[in-house]
Design a protein around this motif. Structure first.
Motif, PDB file in Angstrom:
ATOM      1  N   UNK A 144     101.364  56.153  58.538  1.00  0.00           N
ATOM      2  CA  UNK A 144     100.276  55.884  57.581  1.00  0.00           C
ATOM      3  C   UNK A 144      99.304  54.883  58.221  1.00  0.00           C
ATOM      4  N   UNK A 145      99.863  53.901  58.887  1.00  0.00           N
ATOM      5  CA  UNK A 145      99.038  52.907  59.587  1.00  0.00           C
ATOM      6  C   UNK A 145      98.133  53.581  60.626  1.00  0.00           C
ATOM      7  N   UNK A 146      98.705  54.482  61.404  1.00  0.00           N
ATOM      8  CA  UNK A 146      97.896  55.161  62.426  1.00  0.00           C
ATOM      9  C   UNK A 146      96.764  55.950  61.762  1.00  0.00           C
ATOM     10  N   UNK A 147      97.090  56.628  60.662  1.00  0.00           N
ATOM     11  CA  UNK A 147      96.059  57.429  59.988  1.00  0.00           C
ATOM     12  C   UNK A 147      94.936  56.514  59.480  1.00  0.00           C
ATOM     13  N   UNK A 148      95.302  55.412  58.857  1.00  0.00           N
ATOM     14  CA  UNK A 148      94.269  54.486  58.339  1.00  0.00           C
ATOM     15  C   UNK A 148      93.394  53.981  59.488  1.00  0.00           C
ATOM     16  N   UNK A 149      94.050  53.578  60.565  1.00  0.00           N
ATOM     17  CA  UNK A 149      93.308  53.034  61.703  1.00  0.00           C
ATOM     18  C   UNK A 149      92.371  54.095  62.272  1.00  0.00           C
ATOM     19  N   UNK A 150      92.871  55.339  62.342  1.00  0.00           N
ATOM     20  CA  UNK A 150      92.065  56.403  62.937  1.00  0.00           C
ATOM     21  C   UNK A 150      90.870  56.741  62.046  1.00  0.00           C
ATOM     22  N   UNK A 151      91.064  56.717  60.730  1.00  0.00           N
ATOM     23  CA  UNK A 151      89.948  57.096  59.845  1.00  0.00           C
ATOM     24  C   UNK A 151      88.832  56.056  59.860  1.00  0.00           C
ATOM     25  N   UNK A 152      89.199  54.779  59.888  1.00  0.00           N
ATOM     26  CA  UNK A 152      88.126  53.776  59.908  1.00  0.00           C
ATOM     27  C   UNK A 152      87.366  53.821  61.237  1.00  0.00           C
ATOM     28  N   UNK A 153      87.957  54.434  62.270  1.00  0.00           N
ATOM     29  CA  UNK A 153      87.227  54.624  63.527  1.00  0.00           C
ATOM     30  C   UNK A 153      86.428  55.919  63.503  1.00  0.00           C
ATOM     31  N   UNK A 154      87.034  56.969  62.944  1.00  0.00           N
ATOM     32  CA  UNK A 154      86.337  58.263  62.997  1.00  0.00           C
ATOM     33  C   UNK A 154      85.056  58.217  62.162  1.00  0.00           C
ATOM     34  N   UNK A 155      85.067  57.445  61.079  1.00  0.00           N
ATOM     35  CA  UNK A 155      83.814  57.382  60.298  1.00  0.00           C
ATOM     36  C   UNK A 155      82.701  56.727  61.132  1.00  0.00           C
ATOM     37  N   UNK A 156      83.073  55.819  62.017  1.00  0.00           N
ATOM     38  CA  UNK A 156      82.032  55.178  62.834  1.00  0.00           C
ATOM     39  C   UNK A 156      81.556  56.115  63.943  1.00  0.00           C
ATOM     40  N   UNK A 157      82.320  57.171  64.208  1.00  0.00           N
ATOM     41  CA  UNK A 157      81.870  58.151  65.197  1.00  0.00           C
ATOM     42  C   UNK A 157      80.931  59.181  64.560  1.00  0.00           C
ATOM     43  N   UNK A 158      81.144  59.439  63.273  1.00  0.00           N
ATOM     44  CA  UNK A 158      80.269  60.407  62.593  1.00  0.00           C
ATOM     45  C   UNK A 158      78.968  59.734  62.142  1.00  0.00           C
ATOM     46  N   UNK A 159      79.048  58.449  61.841  1.00  0.00           N
ATOM     47  CA  UNK A 159      77.891  57.751  61.268  1.00  0.00           C
ATOM     48  C   UNK A 159      76.626  57.786  62.143  1.00  0.00           C
ATOM     49  N   UNK A 160      76.712  57.595  63.488  1.00  0.00           N
ATOM     50  CA  UNK A 160      75.472  57.628  64.271  1.00  0.00           C
ATOM     51  C   UNK A 160      74.740  58.967  64.136  1.00  0.00           C
ATOM     52  N   UNK A 185      91.800  65.552  66.346  1.00  0.00           N
ATOM     53  CA  UNK A 185      92.996  66.365  66.592  1.00  0.00           C
ATOM     54  C   UNK A 185      94.229  65.450  66.653  1.00  0.00           C
ATOM     55  N   UNK A 186      94.073  64.318  67.322  1.00  0.00           N
ATOM     56  CA  UNK A 186      95.216  63.390  67.418  1.00  0.00           C
ATOM     57  C   UNK A 186      95.442  62.703  66.063  1.00  0.00           C
ATOM     58  N   UNK A 187      94.340  62.380  65.378  1.00  0.00           N
ATOM     59  CA  UNK A 187      94.463  61.854  64.010  1.00  0.00           C
ATOM     60  C   UNK A 187      95.247  62.853  63.164  1.00  0.00           C
ATOM     61  N   UNK A 188      94.991  64.145  63.398  1.00  0.00           N
ATOM     62  CA  UNK A 188      95.707  65.201  62.681  1.00  0.00           C
ATOM     63  C   UNK A 188      97.204  65.182  62.964  1.00  0.00           C
ATOM     64  N   UNK A 189      97.587  64.901  64.206  1.00  0.00           N
ATOM     65  CA  UNK A 189      99.028  64.796  64.520  1.00  0.00           C
ATOM     66  C   UNK A 189      99.657  63.690  63.667  1.00  0.00           C
ATOM     67  N   UNK A 190      98.949  62.555  63.604  1.00  0.00           N
ATOM     68  CA  UNK A 190      99.503  61.426  62.845  1.00  0.00           C
ATOM     69  C   UNK A 190      99.630  61.805  61.372  1.00  0.00           C
ATOM     70  N   UNK A 191      98.611  62.511  60.855  1.00  0.00           N
ATOM     71  CA  UNK A 191      98.681  62.971  59.458  1.00  0.00           C
ATOM     72  C   UNK A 191      99.895  63.873  59.261  1.00  0.00           C
ATOM     73  N   UNK A 192     100.095  64.778  60.222  1.00  0.00           N
ATOM     74  CA  UNK A 192     101.200  65.729  60.114  1.00  0.00           C
ATOM     75  C   UNK A 192     102.549  65.021  60.106  1.00  0.00           C
TER      76      UNK A 192
END
Ligand code: PFF
Length: 456
Positions: free
Chosen positions: A316-332, A112-119
């Motif tokens: 853009x930086x925040x979005x990139x940082x958030x995505x490389x973290x969110x993938x590690x949350x979905x991966x387990x 949701x917060x990643x979404x704010x940054x995207x917006x």
């Protein structure tokens, strides 16, 4: 239950390190660290934070990666296998399950917060946010929060991006994403710091972040720093355990862990050095809290030359940082499903991602429709806590410290010394230091956060 262990492995040590740094560098560094430092008085918080990272974070990260490397499976199956190997109760696998649950919950609001940054990226590009009028920026942010539809859409887009990467697997998905996003992130951050040094009040930001006023150190500051250190390096829920499971045997964990922790801390500090010079140059408040990045910063960018361009780059930086973290949350979660015959990675990524998106509705509505729902209002401390606040609290302050404590205890007390000693490959003195920190210092520190969070 049919369990298969044949996961893809990282292509090289470097890709593993990039993925793990990607996991740790996220909203925690570029959004939360600066505002936490801002509200906790700057330098004192930073100093304690670094101490916590070294004394507690690093030993736990080493423990968690080692468990993964030894077990080679998703957190529940890794913990079950290792417990069996050491002749312990299979109840240890609940540590893995707690992690999977925490990953589900964290990703649901993280996105949701990643979404704010995207917006914010199109808002900056269109020029809507480039104004020095505080009312306009505040209204812009509040309008986003007040609109469930907008928030859901951005949260959805963020989840789709995350699912897309994870569905493609380790090589074609995660490695490709971090190969592109991590260097980009690094260059954008560096450019922003240089820009802040030229356009902002760098000297004041520097002394704000690095001149420690010891009178500002209170138990609260210490515990906030400890909790933040923990979240920032992604330990306690099994994301790092999962990444460790994809390691080839010859990678030495202590070195890799040190690099991860160093990079994570550098990014947090650099994010502070990118934000505060601009905030100070505009006479704004560094202690504005969670709104620092979403309200204070746009105002600050509007007050400096080329602010529109650099502001866009910041989000853009925040979005990139958030995505490389969110993938590690979905991966387990996906890695666990993959171990069970018949569940294809792409399918499990989509199903899990969709369920997480649904769970995210609780957070989305917490900012608008259900803003007045305070489930635990009978407790003074949670009187005004929304569902979003409660999920954040439960995961960051209870599940992660609990998971981290169980993992560090397992690695240092239960796993045989020969195993950890050979696997870590440290000199005897360094090994003993790790053992001491992992056996005593980290669990006690965690117990403290835990007790404070519940009773404090
Ligand atoms: N470390 C991430 C951040 O600082 O934003 C958040 C996170 C990712 C926490 C993965 C935990 C985790 F397992």
């Amino acid at each position: 239950m049919q369990v298969s262990t044949s996961h893809e492995k990282w292509s090289s040590r470097l890709t593993f390190i990039m993925a793990a740094v990607g996991s740790s560098v996220g909203l925690g560094n570029v959004w939360k660290f600066p505002y936490e430092a801002g509200v906790s008085g700057g330098g004192a918080f930073v100093l304690i934070y670094i101490a916590c990272i070294l004394v507690v974070g690093l030993p736990i990260l080493i423990a968690e990666l080692t468990l993964g490397k030894q077990g080679q499976m998703s957190p529940p199956n890794t913990m079950r296998t290792l417990a069996q190997r050491e002749g312990r109760s299979s109840l240890w696998q609940s540590v893995g399950w707690l992690g999977v649950l925490a990953a589900f919950m964290i990703l649901s609001f993280y996105s949701v917060i990643g979404g704010w940054a995207l917006a914010y990226v199109p808002k900056f590009i269109s020029g809507d946010l480039i104004t020095t009028n505080p009312d306009v920026v505040t209204t812009e942010f509040n309008t986003l929060l007040a609109s469930p539809v907008q928030m859901l859409a951005w949260h959805g887009l963020f989840m789709v991006l995350t699912i897309f990467v994870v569905a493609r697997g380790i090589h074609a998905g995660i490695e490709k994403a971090v190969d592109i996003l991590m260097p980009a992130l690094f260059f954008i951050l560096l450019a922003l710091v240089i820009y802040a040094a030229i356009a902002g009040d760098f000297g004041r930001a520097w002394s704000f972040l690095f001149a420690a006023d010891f009178s500002k150190i209170t138990p609260d500051v210490v515990l906030n720093a400890l909790g933040q250190a923990f979240f920032s390096i992604s330990v306690g829920l099994g994301a790092m355990m999962t990444y460790g499971a994809y390691l080839p045997k010859d990678v030495k964990i202590p070195r890799a862990a040190t690099i991860i922790v160093f990079a994570d801390t550098m990014v947090a500090l650099l994010a502070g050095l990118a934000i505060f010079p601009i905030v100070f140059a505009n006479g704004l408040d560094p202690a504005s809290g969670p709104g620092l990045v979403f309200v204070t910063l746009p105002l600050a960018f509007a007050g400096v030359p080329l602010g529109g361009f650099f502001g866009t780059m910041f989000f853009v930086l925040i979005v990139f940082a958030a995505i490389t973290s969110s993938i590690s949350l979905l991966e387990p979660v996906v890695s666990w499903a993959e171990e069970h015959k018949g569940v294809k990675r792409s399918l499990s990524a989509i199903v899990a991602g969709f369920l997480i998106w649904l769970l995210g509705l609780l957070s989305v509505f917490s900012f608008n429709l259900w803003g007045d729902v305070h489930l635990l209002e009978m407790f003074e401390r949670f009187e005004t806590a929304t569902l979003f606040d409660l999920m954040d609290f439960t995961t960051s302050n209870i599940f992660l410290p609990l998971g981290g404590m169980a993992m560090v205890i397992f690695a240092s007390w239960i796993m045989s010394r020969e195993t950890t000693e050979t696997d870590l490959g440290l000199s005897p003195a360094l090994y003993k230091s790790w053992l001491f920190l992992a056996r005593f210092v980290a669990p006690i520190a965690l117990l403290m956060i835990f007790a404070y969070n519940i009773f404090g």
